[in-house]
Structure formats: C-alpha cells, structure tokens
Design a protein around this motif. Structure first.
Motif, PDB file in Angstrom:
ATOM      1  N   UNK A  25      41.803 136.087   3.008  1.00  0.00           N
ATOM      2  CA  UNK A  25      41.178 137.392   2.776  1.00  0.00           C
ATOM      3  C   UNK A  25      39.872 137.530   3.539  1.00  0.00           C
ATOM      4  N   UNK A  26      38.919 136.671   3.252  1.00  0.00           N
ATOM      5  CA  UNK A  26      37.665 136.614   4.015  1.00  0.00           C
ATOM      6  C   UNK A  26      37.415 135.151   4.375  1.00  0.00           C
ATOM      7  N   UNK A  27      38.025 134.666   5.449  1.00  0.00           N
ATOM      8  CA  UNK A  27      37.947 133.246   5.812  1.00  0.00           C
ATOM      9  C   UNK A  27      36.507 132.771   5.966  1.00  0.00           C
ATOM     10  N   UNK A  28      36.263 131.526   5.565  1.00  0.00           N
ATOM     11  CA  UNK A  28      34.930 130.922   5.605  1.00  0.00           C
ATOM     12  C   UNK A  28      34.856 129.926   6.757  1.00  0.00           C
ATOM     13  N   UNK A  29      33.766 129.952   7.500  1.00  0.00           N
ATOM     14  CA  UNK A  29      33.526 129.007   8.584  1.00  0.00           C
ATOM     15  C   UNK A  29      33.279 127.619   7.993  1.00  0.00           C
ATOM     16  N   UNK A  30      34.028 126.632   8.459  1.00  0.00           N
ATOM     17  CA  UNK A  30      33.909 125.268   7.952  1.00  0.00           C
ATOM     18  C   UNK A  30      33.463 124.331   9.064  1.00  0.00           C
ATOM     19  N   UNK A  31      32.315 123.691   8.869  1.00  0.00           N
ATOM     20  CA  UNK A  31      31.837 122.711   9.846  1.00  0.00           C
ATOM     21  C   UNK A  31      32.632 121.426   9.776  1.00  0.00           C
ATOM     22  N   UNK A  32      33.315 121.190   8.660  1.00  0.00           N
ATOM     23  CA  UNK A  32      34.058 119.945   8.463  1.00  0.00           C
ATOM     24  C   UNK A  32      35.523 120.089   8.846  1.00  0.00           C
ATOM     25  N   UNK A  33      35.816 121.011   9.742  1.00  0.00           N
ATOM     26  CA  UNK A  33      37.203 121.228  10.143  1.00  0.00           C
ATOM     27  C   UNK A  33      37.806 119.949  10.721  1.00  0.00           C
ATOM     28  N   UNK A  34      38.979 119.577  10.205  1.00  0.00           N
ATOM     29  CA  UNK A  34      39.683 118.433  10.750  1.00  0.00           C
ATOM     30  C   UNK A  34      40.461 118.869  11.979  1.00  0.00           C
ATOM     31  N   UNK A  35      41.040 117.903  12.682  1.00  0.00           N
ATOM     32  CA  UNK A  35      41.797 118.194  13.888  1.00  0.00           C
ATOM     33  C   UNK A  35      43.187 118.694  13.484  1.00  0.00           C
ATOM     34  N   UNK A  36      43.215 119.900  12.918  1.00  0.00           N
ATOM     35  CA  UNK A  36      44.462 120.455  12.412  1.00  0.00           C
ATOM     36  C   UNK A  36      45.355 120.920  13.549  1.00  0.00           C
ATOM     37  N   UNK A  37      46.664 120.954  13.291  1.00  0.00           N
ATOM     38  CA  UNK A  37      47.611 121.414  14.290  1.00  0.00           C
ATOM     39  C   UNK A  37      48.832 121.981  13.577  1.00  0.00           C
ATOM     40  N   UNK A  38      49.807 122.473  14.348  1.00  0.00           N
ATOM     41  CA  UNK A  38      51.013 123.058  13.792  1.00  0.00           C
ATOM     42  C   UNK A  38      52.226 122.354  14.386  1.00  0.00           C
ATOM     43  N   UNK A  39      53.128 121.884  13.516  1.00  0.00           N
ATOM     44  CA  UNK A  39      54.320 121.157  13.940  1.00  0.00           C
ATOM     45  C   UNK A  39      55.549 121.766  13.267  1.00  0.00           C
ATOM     46  N   UNK A  40      56.726 121.334  13.715  1.00  0.00           N
ATOM     47  CA  UNK A  40      57.973 121.734  13.069  1.00  0.00           C
ATOM     48  C   UNK A  40      58.976 120.602  13.168  1.00  0.00           C
ATOM     49  N   UNK A  41      59.965 120.602  12.271  1.00  0.00           N
ATOM     50  CA  UNK A  41      61.026 119.605  12.267  1.00  0.00           C
ATOM     51  C   UNK A  41      62.288 120.207  12.866  1.00  0.00           C
TER      52      UNK A  41
END
Length: 455
Positions: free
Chosen positions: A231-247
C-alpha cells in the motif's frame, strides 16, 4: 534521420585509438577533416557500416558478468520529444523572496563548482535548505518560518514541473504516445534480457520522474528496489539480496532465475517518496497527476506537506550523500559497478554530478571494467572533459551525437535486439550443422592430393 544536419557526432568503440568525428547529411554520413579509421574504405558511409561496427560490440558488452545502466535527464527528454515533439518541462527559478540575494549567490557558486553556466532550481533549493537549517540553529524563528513556507512552495513548484513532464507523455496523441512507450520498452529490454547465468541488470537514474517505472510496467519488467510493502511501501536500509526464481515443471533441483528482473535505484529520490516521521514511504501518486497535494492527505501520512518530498537536489559538496537514505543509494551504486568484469552504460547523463563521477573513476581503476557513454549532445563539454581526465581510453566507448544517440535511432539500429538474439544464435548453429552434414567428406586420396598441392 531524414533531414540534413551538420550536428557533430563522435564514435569510439572496440579497438579505436581515437574518437571518430563525422557529420550526418540525411541518411548518409561524412568524416570530418582529420578523422581516419582503418575499418572505413571511404570518407562517406551509412547506417549499415555503423551498425556492423557498433551492434556486435554492444551485444558482447551487454553480456558482461555485471551490467549496469545509468539514465540521466536525457532519457526523459528523448521520450517526451517522441510523444509531443517538444522538450520536457524545465526547471525555472524558485518563487522565493526571503534572503533571495544570498540564496542566488550561493546557487551560482554551486553551479560554477559543477561547471554549469548558471544556477537552477535545484541549486536554489539546496542553498535554501542549508540556510533554513542555519536560521533554526541561530534561533531566528520568525525568519525561519517565512523561509520554510517559501521553501515549501518552491518544492511544490519543483514537483509540479516533474509531473508536467509526465503528463505531457501520458496525455499525448495515442499514436505518438504508443510510439514513445514502445521505444522506451525496446530500450529497457535491450539491457534487461540477460541469460540466467549472469548477474541481474542494475538500473540507476538521477531522475525524479517515474518514466522508467512506467516503461517497466508495460514491458513486464520486475523492478527490485529497497522498498517493501504494497500500500505505502517503506524504504528499508536492511534490504537483503532478494531475487525472483521459479521451478520449471517436472524438474527437481535448484530454482531458475525468472527472466525480466532488474534492480532499480533512484539516486536523487523521487517525486512519490515522502518522509513521514522516521520512515520514508512511497505513496500512491498517479503517473502525470495534476498535483501532489491531494495525495498527501491520505490517512497514515500524518500532517505532511510538499516539504517532506524526497526530491533533494544533487550537491557539488556531497552533502546529500552523507544523509539518509542517499548514503544507502550511493552505496548500492558503488557496490554494483566497482567489480571485476563490470560494464556501465550511461544514457543522457551529462557527467555533472561529481559524486557519481568519482564512483565511475573508481570503477575504471579495475582493468576488466568498461564504460559506454551514450548521449545526444554534450553542450558544456563535460563528457569529453571526463573522458580526457579519466585517461583510460581503452576502457571507454563513446556514442555522442544525434546520429548515434537519438533514442529512436539507437533502438532501431545500434542496440542489441534482445528478443531475437538467442533465436538468431540457435538458427545460425542449426544452419551450420546442416551445411556441414551435406558436405562430402574428403577421401584419403583427395586428402593426399590436397596435401601435395600445399607442398
């Protein structure tokens, strides 16, 4: 490129020792006096010769282990011109009267330090912010309140100019708007279509508008940034190295990378970023909205005003990069590009931000990195100055001028066609295999005869 023009163009790719200077006359090009290259047999040439020189080089660079794109205001101006035939809205003087003389003098000094001819709205906003902080420290509450109100009005005007550029594209004639967004989508996907074995594309921009976000939505490109939430995304300094995968169906093992994913960083903030208390949130501001004011009164945002918009101007003294959240954003830039086997492409970036230029210089200190500068013009000569001062010509490619960097021309002729490159490679391999299979194998007698002829 159907009209005659004498605008200078500059090209340096592959093993060119010096940049090639030429002018465009319609669909034909002519070398300027003194320019000599080994790969051209004549002083006059066309798009075909340039494409054969540029496209394979860019294709190989785009498959570097690490790839990043830095988009400047030139991208917004290019897309806006395709949609409307006019330049995007500029930034006029800030409507301020309190301490106007002192603010203007500080803005001029900042502009001079950044090698610009005169101060603009960004310089005025920066000087006014610093002055406001000084008045608050000195306890001059009356003067601080007056300046704060005028500063709020100035930032609102600044936001209006950004939204005006967005609205110019969104409200353009249907055919031209579709052409503009199709060109933008082609531009973005030329970089984003990378093999699953490569690191994700990193997109950086100094722009405050949401043009890249709009183009990514149309292209189906997933952007990963430091904001978390819906809804109102918050800026995160602790962002991990997220990614998107599929099987993949019927396959067991490690998930595969999802195609069409890029990491996205807006170095100077955005017109839809808002500081609320201790958090920085992205609020729902439609593309090309008439004003930001109605969207600031939503529940949960508190008593916010345009002064809380996170559209801080760039700073020649790097003041902003030490402040939250900009320290995180510039750390992302340095971490992404300052790695071995990394390629950085700049489009429409004038090299006017010294804090970004310093990261680029640090990147080029790694021998396996490469910089590709694409810009329609260089009116203040900052690109050429940076090229000479860095002093690493073998690690820098240049495409300057309308014959090379016009967005439509660039996407039609010189950028890799990401959607068909893999198919073309597979087709070439299949044709080669079939051709080899049809050729008769030489007999031993034929081989002896050929060997004797060689002797």
């Amino acid at each position: 490129m159907t009209e005659d023009t004498e605008s200078p163009n500059l090209l340096k790719v592959r093993d060119d020792h010096e940049p090639l200077h030429f002018v465009a006359k319609g669909d034909h090009f002519k070398l300027q006096a003194g320019s000599k290259v080994s790969w051209l047999g004549s002083t006059e040439f066309g798009v075909k010769e340039l494409r054969n020189r540029i496209e394979p080089w860019l294709t190989s660079l785009f498959q570097s282990e690490h790839l990043s794109v830095l988009a400047g205001s030139g991208l917004t101006h290019a897309v806006h011109h395709i949609a409307t035939g006019e330049a995007a809205a500029g930034m006029g003087a800030m409507p301020i009267t309190s301490y106007r003389k002192e603010i203007d003098q500080a803005a001029e000094k900042t502009a001079s330090a950044a090698c610009r001819e005169k101060g603009n709205l960004e310089d005025q906003l920066r000087a006014a912010n610093e002055l406001l902080r000084g008045l608050e420290i000195l306890g001059h509450d009356s003067d601080a309140n007056v300046l704060r109100n005028e500063l709020q009005s100035g930032i609102k005007t600044f936001a209006q100019s950004i939204l005006k550029s967005e609205a110019g594209i969104a409200n353009a004639e249907d055919r031209k708007r579709e052409q503009a967004f199709n060109t933008l989508v082609t531009f973005l996907m030329s970089f984003a279509s990378r093999t699953g074995m490569r690191d994700r594309l990193n997109i950086f921009t100094t722009n405050y508008d949401r043009l890249i976000e709009a183009g990514s939505e149309l292209a189906g490109l997933h952007l990963l940034d430091r904001f978390l939430g819906n809804l109102t995304p918050i800026f995160r300094a602790s962002r991990l190295d997220l990614d998107m995968h599929y099987n993949p169906p019927g396959i067991r093992g490690e998930p595969r990378y999802l195609e069409g994913v890029a990491r996205y960083t807006k170095l100077h903030g955005s017109v839809d970023w808002l500081q609320t208390g201790q958090d920085i949130r992205r609020f729902g501001l439609p593309f090309g909205a008439d004003s930001v004011t109605p969207y600031l009164s939503a529940p949960g945002l508190g008593e916010t005003t345009a002064h809380q918009l996170m559209i801080y101007p760039n700073s020649a003294k790097d003041r902003e990069t030490a402040d939250y959240p900009y320290v995180e954003l510039f750390r992302d830039l340095a971490a992404a590009v300052c790695r071995p086997n990394s390629t950085l492409i700049t489009y429409g970036y004038s090299f006017g931000d010294e804090h970004i230029n310093r990261v680029i210089r640090d990147m080029l200190s790694i021998p396996s990195t490469h910089l590709v500068v694409i810009s329609r013009d260089d009116p203040l000569g900052r690109i050429k100055q940076a090229y000479e001062e860095i002093g690493r010509p073998s690690q820098i490619s240049l495409l300057l001028g309308p014959a090379l960097a016009d967005l439509k021309t660039l996407t039609e002729h010189y950028l890799p066609k990401a959607a068909i490159d893999k198919t073309t490679i597979r087709m070439s391999e299949l044709i080669k295999q079939r051709w080899d299979a049809k050729q008769p194998h030489p007999s031993a007698q034929d081989q002896d005869t050929d060997f004797a002829e060689v002797l």
